[in-house]
Enzyme design. Structure first.
Site, short mmCIF file in Angstrom:
data_model
loop_
_atom_site.label_atom_id
_atom_site.label_comp_id
_atom_site.label_asym_id
_atom_site.label_seq_id
_atom_site.Cartn_x
_atom_site.Cartn_y
_atom_site.Cartn_z
N GLY A 263 2.58 -8.42 7.55
CA GLY A 263 2.23 -9.45 8.53
C GLY A 263 3.45 -10.09 9.14
O GLY A 263 3.52 -10.30 10.36
N LYS B 271 -10.39 -0.46 -0.87
CA LYS B 271 -9.90 0.01 0.43
C LYS B 271 -10.89 0.97 1.08
O LYS B 271 -11.09 0.93 2.31
CB LYS B 271 -8.54 0.69 0.26
CG LYS B 271 -7.43 -0.24 -0.19
CD LYS B 271 -7.25 -1.42 0.75
CE LYS B 271 -6.13 -2.33 0.32
NZ LYS B 271 -5.99 -3.53 1.18
N LEU C 262 2.27 3.35 -0.26
CA LEU C 262 2.81 2.19 -0.98
C LEU C 262 3.91 1.57 -0.13
O LEU C 262 4.88 2.25 0.25
CB LEU C 262 3.36 2.62 -2.33
CG LEU C 262 4.06 1.53 -3.15
CD1 LEU C 262 3.05 0.49 -3.62
CD2 LEU C 262 4.80 2.16 -4.34
N VAL C 263 3.80 0.29 0.18
CA VAL C 263 4.74 -0.36 1.10
C VAL C 263 6.03 -0.73 0.36
O VAL C 263 6.01 -1.38 -0.68
CB VAL C 263 4.11 -1.62 1.72
CG1 VAL C 263 5.09 -2.29 2.68
CG2 VAL C 263 2.82 -1.26 2.47
#
Length: 301
Positions: free
Chosen positions: A20, A163, A188-189
């Protein structure tokens, strides 16, 4: 960026997480007015930007969502999944994400100015399924693949279940209400300054993901760029698998393990691991990013 885009407002919800924050910074740089809906305060350097408007994000409060997206032409829908401590919390997480998806898509359907929703989903909504038949084992997964709900419940893969169900809920409402939606199914961030933990819900079943060639990660900046491409490129459609690193070699697994541990803790040995063929790809996203960065729609830098 096209001149007419500079007059548009877009909403980032939730804007307080790593993705974000990266999106808010990029969108402001590209000239948008940004409605940042957050659970937590925005960074001090962004709070006073003249084109940044802060809103309260609450996935259970339809009216709060409607206020945040009012007047916006786009929404970047992100749900930052916490790491639950108890199984009861994990099951509640599933319900929370589904409800959030429902409320967000319904609010967007009622927003006359809304042009497109970019829904942040996960690779875990794609990769979990019963052991495939022999003829299917050599077929790479793509955007048509979905995680099996019964399989996720059976093995308590709550992140994958959340999800998958939330994305399916979003697609059902988008099609029913006529909302233009694109989904980004992220790995995976990772990224500079991001603290990863072995307790990350994404990583439940990580050894099996490795064995099946579907353990993947994505840099948060690349992920943010992909979201903007999905919003601005008129030819974007459907789902996009999004990652820029695959964990298919023992040294890759050791490096990932090291990222999840304390800096002073040695990485576990990888002697027993073998090189695994990559069984998932980003061909569709690669085509979108090539088209987007060609200069037709703008420069993501």
């Amino acid at each position: 960026m096209r001149e007419k885009e500079k007059e548009k407002s877009v909403c980032v919800m939730d804007a307080s997480g790593p993705l974000g924050r990266a999106l808010v910074a990029r969108l402001l740089h590209r000239g948008y007015t940004v409605h940042a809906a957050t659970y937590q305060p925005q960074p001090e350097e962004q709070q006073h930007h003249p084109r940044l408007k802060l809103f309260r994000a609450d996935p259970y409060d339809y009216h709060a969502i409607a206020d945040a997206v009012h007047g916006c032409s786009g929404l970047f829908a992100i749900f930052n999944t916490p790491a639950p401590c108890f199984e009861e919390e994990e099951e509640m997480m599933v319900e929370a994400e589904v409800r959030a998806a429902h409320n967000i898509l319904e609010a967007c359907a009622q927003t006359e100015t809304m042009e497109r929703v970019v829904f942040n989903s996960s690779v875990t909504a794609v990769v979990w399924r019963p052991e495939p038949e022999e003829r299917e084992r050599e077929s790479a997964l793509d955007e048509t693949s979905w995680s099996d709900l019964s399989f996720c419940r059976r093995f308590k893969l709550w992140h994958a279940l959340a999800k998958t169900l939330s994305e399916k809920t979003a697609w059902a409402l988008a099609m029913d209400r006529g909302v233009d939606m694109v989904a980004i199914n992220a790995g995976l961030v990772t990224g500079p300054g991001l603290r990863l933990s072995a307790a990350n819900p994404y990583l439940k079943g990580a050894p099996d993901m490795y064995d099946h060639g579907v353990l993947v990660t994505v840099d948060v900046d690349f992920l943010a760029d992909a979201h903007i491409a999905a919003y601005e490129c008129p030819t974007a459609y459907g789902r996009y698998l999004c990652f820029n690193h695959t964990v298919c070699r023992p040294e890759d697994a050791a490096n990932l393990a090291q990222m999840l541990l304390s800096p002073r803790t040695p990485a576990p040995p990888s002697d027993e691991l073998k090189v695994i063929p990559q069984m998932i790809h980003t061909k569709k996203l690669n085509k979108l990013m090539l088209e987007f960065t060609s200069g037709i729609y703008g420069d993501i830098n």
